[in-house]
Write an enzyme that holds these catalytic residues in place. Sequence first.
Site, PDB file in Angstrom:
ATOM      1  N   ASP A  13       2.412  -3.853  13.946  1.00  0.00           N
ATOM      2  CA  ASP A  13       3.069  -3.723  12.118  1.00  0.00           C
ATOM      3  C   ASP A  13       3.753  -5.753  11.886  1.00  0.00           C
ATOM      4  O   ASP A  13       4.308  -5.677  11.133  1.00  0.00           O
ATOM      5  CB  ASP A  13       4.404  -2.533  12.442  1.00  0.00           C
ATOM      6  CG  ASP A  13       2.840  -1.559  12.497  1.00  0.00           C
ATOM      7  OD1 ASP A  13       1.661  -1.364  12.874  1.00  0.00           O
ATOM      8  OD2 ASP A  13       3.402  -0.661  13.046  1.00  0.00           O
ATOM      9  N   LYS A  16      -0.553  -8.928  10.981  1.00  0.00           N
ATOM     10  CA  LYS A  16      -1.175  -9.429  10.733  1.00  0.00           C
ATOM     11  C   LYS A  16      -1.933  -9.303  10.024  1.00  0.00           C
ATOM     12  O   LYS A  16      -2.924 -10.682   9.574  1.00  0.00           O
ATOM     13  CB  LYS A  16      -2.139  -8.895  12.598  1.00  0.00           C
ATOM     14  CG  LYS A  16      -0.983  -9.281  13.469  1.00  0.00           C
ATOM     15  CD  LYS A  16      -1.179  -8.407  14.736  1.00  0.00           C
ATOM     16  CE  LYS A  16      -1.210  -6.953  14.700  1.00  0.00           C
ATOM     17  NZ  LYS A  16      -0.173  -6.350  14.370  1.00  0.00           N
ATOM     18  N   GLY A  40      -3.456  -0.737  11.982  1.00  0.00           N
ATOM     19  CA  GLY A  40      -3.332  -0.533  11.402  1.00  0.00           C
ATOM     20  C   GLY A  40      -3.468  -1.460  10.179  1.00  0.00           C
ATOM     21  O   GLY A  40      -1.422  -2.156  10.207  1.00  0.00           O
ATOM     22  N   HIS A  41      -3.778  -2.227   9.529  1.00  0.00           N
ATOM     23  CA  HIS A  41      -3.650  -3.737   8.825  1.00  0.00           C
ATOM     24  C   HIS A  41      -3.470  -3.648   7.523  1.00  0.00           C
ATOM     25  O   HIS A  41      -4.500  -2.961   6.558  1.00  0.00           O
ATOM     26  CB  HIS A  41      -4.582  -4.825   9.660  1.00  0.00           C
ATOM     27  CG  HIS A  41      -4.601  -5.184  11.060  1.00  0.00           C
ATOM     28  ND1 HIS A  41      -5.585  -6.592  12.293  1.00  0.00           N
ATOM     29  CD2 HIS A  41      -3.557  -4.487  12.320  1.00  0.00           C
ATOM     30  CE1 HIS A  41      -5.146  -5.663  12.854  1.00  0.00           C
ATOM     31  NE2 HIS A  41      -4.353  -5.207  13.435  1.00  0.00           N
ATOM     32  N   GLN A 222      -2.177  -4.735  16.946  1.00  0.00           N
ATOM     33  CA  GLN A 222      -1.132  -4.727  17.883  1.00  0.00           C
ATOM     34  C   GLN A 222      -0.416  -5.461  18.173  1.00  0.00           C
ATOM     35  O   GLN A 222       0.269  -6.428  17.084  1.00  0.00           O
ATOM     36  CB  GLN A 222      -1.068  -3.811  19.763  1.00  0.00           C
ATOM     37  CG  GLN A 222      -1.745  -2.465  19.948  1.00  0.00           C
ATOM     38  CD  GLN A 222      -3.251  -2.492  19.433  1.00  0.00           C
ATOM     39  OE1 GLN A 222      -4.335  -2.604  19.875  1.00  0.00           O
ATOM     40  NE2 GLN A 222      -3.716  -1.365  18.235  1.00  0.00           N
TER      41      GLN A 222
HETATM   42  P1  GDP Z   1      -0.479  -5.484  11.404  1.00  0.00           P
HETATM   43  O1  GDP Z   1      -0.824  -4.251  11.688  1.00  0.00           O
HETATM   44  O2  GDP Z   1       0.194  -6.274  11.448  1.00  0.00           O
HETATM   45  O3  GDP Z   1      -0.884  -6.104   9.938  1.00  0.00           O
HETATM   46  O4  GDP Z   1       1.389  -4.652  10.070  1.00  0.00           O
HETATM   47  P2  GDP Z   1       1.336  -3.199   9.282  1.00  0.00           P
HETATM   48  O5  GDP Z   1       0.199  -3.611   8.413  1.00  0.00           O
HETATM   49  O6  GDP Z   1       1.161  -2.070   9.661  1.00  0.00           O
HETATM   50  O7  GDP Z   1       2.210  -3.256   8.652  1.00  0.00           O
HETATM   51  C1  GDP Z   1       2.921  -4.439   7.773  1.00  0.00           C
HETATM   52  C2  GDP Z   1       3.780  -3.485   6.952  1.00  0.00           C
HETATM   53  O8  GDP Z   1       4.506  -4.356   6.111  1.00  0.00           O
HETATM   54  C3  GDP Z   1       2.936  -3.487   5.183  1.00  0.00           C
HETATM   55  O9  GDP Z   1       2.650  -2.524   4.315  1.00  0.00           O
HETATM   56  C4  GDP Z   1       2.444  -4.439   4.693  1.00  0.00           C
HETATM   57  O10 GDP Z   1       2.371  -4.452   3.105  1.00  0.00           O
HETATM   58  C5  GDP Z   1       3.931  -5.081   4.391  1.00  0.00           C
HETATM   59  N1  GDP Z   1       4.451  -6.543   4.149  1.00  0.00           N
HETATM   60  C6  GDP Z   1       4.000  -7.859   5.242  1.00  0.00           C
HETATM   61  N2  GDP Z   1       4.233  -8.680   4.980  1.00  0.00           N
HETATM   62  C7  GDP Z   1       5.400  -8.345   3.702  1.00  0.00           C
HETATM   63  C8  GDP Z   1       6.425  -9.267   3.498  1.00  0.00           C
HETATM   64  O11 GDP Z   1       7.058 -10.221   3.599  1.00  0.00           O
HETATM   65  N3  GDP Z   1       7.542  -8.195   2.741  1.00  0.00           N
HETATM   66  C9  GDP Z   1       7.495  -6.768   2.645  1.00  0.00           C
HETATM   67  N4  GDP Z   1       8.324  -6.305   2.466  1.00  0.00           N
HETATM   68  N5  GDP Z   1       6.279  -6.430   3.348  1.00  0.00           N
HETATM   69  C10 GDP Z   1       4.922  -6.770   3.992  1.00  0.00           C
HETATM   70  P1  IMO Z   2      -1.264  -2.745  14.206  1.00  0.00           P
HETATM   71  O1  IMO Z   2      -2.548  -3.334  15.186  1.00  0.00           O
HETATM   72  C1  IMO Z   2       2.315  -0.502  16.405  1.00  0.00           C
HETATM   73  C2  IMO Z   2       1.613   1.660  19.628  1.00  0.00           C
HETATM   74  C3  IMO Z   2       1.255   3.552  19.620  1.00  0.00           C
HETATM   75  C4  IMO Z   2       1.856   3.705  21.129  1.00  0.00           C
HETATM   76  C5  IMO Z   2       1.427   3.067  21.698  1.00  0.00           C
HETATM   77  C6  IMO Z   2       0.229   3.387  22.639  1.00  0.00           C
HETATM   78  O2  IMO Z   2      -1.232  -1.914  13.531  1.00  0.00           O
HETATM   79  O3  IMO Z   2      -0.122  -3.816  14.821  1.00  0.00           O
HETATM   80  P2  IMO Z   2      -2.312   3.604  21.543  1.00  0.00           P
HETATM   81  O4  IMO Z   2      -3.399   5.018  20.628  1.00  0.00           O
HETATM   82  O5  IMO Z   2      -2.850   2.354  21.782  1.00  0.00           O
HETATM   83  O6  IMO Z   2      -2.794   4.625  23.119  1.00  0.00           O
HETATM   84  O7  IMO Z   2      -1.003   4.124  21.372  1.00  0.00           O
HETATM   85  O8  IMO Z   2       1.504   1.753  21.373  1.00  0.00           O
HETATM   86  N1  IMO Z   2       0.549   0.659  18.835  1.00  0.00           N
HETATM   87  C7  IMO Z   2       0.842   0.715  17.959  1.00  0.00           C
HETATM   88  N2  IMO Z   2       2.028   0.595  17.283  1.00  0.00           N
HETATM   89  N3  IMO Z   2       0.910  -1.025  15.852  1.00  0.00           N
HETATM   90  C8  IMO Z   2      -0.406  -0.556  16.094  1.00  0.00           C
HETATM   91  O9  IMO Z   2      -1.249  -1.727  15.713  1.00  0.00           O
HETATM   92  C9  IMO Z   2       0.153   0.419  17.248  1.00  0.00           C
HETATM   93  N4  IMO Z   2      -0.726   0.828  18.028  1.00  0.00           N
HETATM   94  C10 IMO Z   2      -0.493   1.398  18.999  1.00  0.00           C
HETATM   95  O10 IMO Z   2       2.848   3.628  18.130  1.00  0.00           O
HETATM   96  O11 IMO Z   2       2.958   3.795  21.142  1.00  0.00           O
HETATM   97 MG    MG Z   3       0.099  -1.713  11.843  1.00  0.00          MG
END
Ligand code: GDP
Ligand code: IMO
Ligand code: MG
Length: 430
Positions: A13, A16, A40-41, A222
């Site tokens: 998270d 990416k 979840g991207h 991840q």
């Molecule tokens: P990913 O899994 O690495 O793609 O990241 P996620 O989408 O799960 O989580 C990142 C969260 O931070 C999302 O809700 C994005 O919309 C938000 N986000 C990304 N960059 C920024 C930033 O620079 N500032 C803020 N406030 N939110 C951001």
């Molecule tokens: P993105 O791509 C954050 C965490 C789960 C759990 C562990 C194992 O959005 O960054 P799993 O379902 O893979 O067997 O869970 O890894 N986890 C993540 N945490 N971002 C993710 O993906 C994750 N994918 C798995 O919360 O601790």
């Molecule tokens: Mg994510």
Amino acid sequence: MKAEVLLGLQWGDEGKGKIVDVLTPHYDIIARFQGGPNAGHTLEFNGIKHVLHTIPSGIFHDTTTNVIGNGVVIDPVILKREIDALRTLHVDVTRRLLVSRRAHLILPTHSLLDKASEAAKGKEKIGSTLKGIGPTYMDKTGRNGLRVGDIDAPDFKVKYDKLVAKHRELLRFLDADTDPTELEKAWFEGIETLRQLTRIDSEQYINDALIAGKRVLAEGAQGSMLDIDFGTYPFVTSSNTMCAGACTGLGIAPSRIGGVIGIFKAYCTRVGSGPFPTELLDDDGEKMRQVGREFGSTTGRPRRCGWLDLPALNYAILINGVTELMMMKADVLSPFDTIRVCTHYRINGELTNRLPYDICTAEIEPVYVDLPGWNDDLTGITSPDAMPAALLDYIHFIEKETGVPVSVVSVGPDRTQTLLRKPIGETVGA
Ligand code: GDP
Ligand code: IMO
Ligand code: MG
């Protein structure tokens, strides 16, 4: 041409999805190399907020091809849902998306097994996303799995039934719900959707593209601290989230990998169980969670929050060979007068800047340096020259401690809230 790899350096998270979306116009192909719908991207632009789970984050750009690589595990139900959601936004998924025949399928019983395994672990549960990721990779390495290419085989249903029968035995052993019937209708509908997509030998496709001079970006899921080998085992996911995962998850040779882009938050978060040395269980942690909207993109769970952890970040930079850093969510630290950065761990009275093998059991006391905050709203800044001096000092501190340049600073979730300290194309996406 060499492929570039983009991956998360913390516990996932990091942001990416946002950065892949920003970089996509500079690439011909975006290819996911591991993980599955545990990811979840999030992408935000033109007032749209969209979360992708299996589909690469380049899908919104018309001129780029998106590939789901062999290292990914696919739940056809979730993939269909993602495709349907994109179609309502008029995205021509069928033309823009290609799927590896070698990618493994998540069966309904894999998700049941994931739930049963977590329930059996009780207090020691991993905190999995319950998407069936672990059981699917277990069947892959156990050589029992079903792959996307199998859907074209005349005996696909026979193979499916055989694997489900095996899973039901395991579920009975775990005293869990053994009946996938209710889930199967949606699953086979998902298989029909998969049949409508172009299925390829993605290792050939990507290598041919590189030889032809096309620019390829491998998108990780991840983060490195969740890597099956180098993460905080056993509180990890079941794939190699590190750069080497791009080699095995796409069939790219190490000699064909160029730049490695490491994405990190200006602080740290983690969802699920497991060690987190700099976790804040106080008001500061709650403030990060609220300001950063730190709730899981896949499960909605509150994310644990804490200060930046340099021993963990440097470890991730080392195992990935990161050539360029991109720092996300700098805006979230704006309300803090003082910003803390962990430079060392104190373990049994000894100072170390290395990640201990026994990170899950060791009593780790983080040692911090305090840096002045910038106390300024960053979300409207459009040029890196307008960054407050204290933010620039924070970036310089990180560059000094890691030895890697920070090329991008993100100051909000929107595509436009991205400060490029060097033009894209100068180092990556060239
Ligand atoms: P990913 O899994 O690495 O793609 O990241 P996620 O989408 O799960 O989580 C990142 C969260 O931070 C999302 O809700 C994005 O919309 C938000 N986000 C990304 N960059 C920024 C930033 O620079 N500032 C803020 N406030 N939110 C951001
Ligand atoms: P993105 O791509 C954050 C965490 C789960 C759990 C562990 C194992 O959005 O960054 P799993 O379902 O893979 O067997 O869970 O890894 N986890 C993540 N945490 N971002 C993710 O993906 C994750 N994918 C798995 O919360 O601790
Ligand atoms: Mg994510």
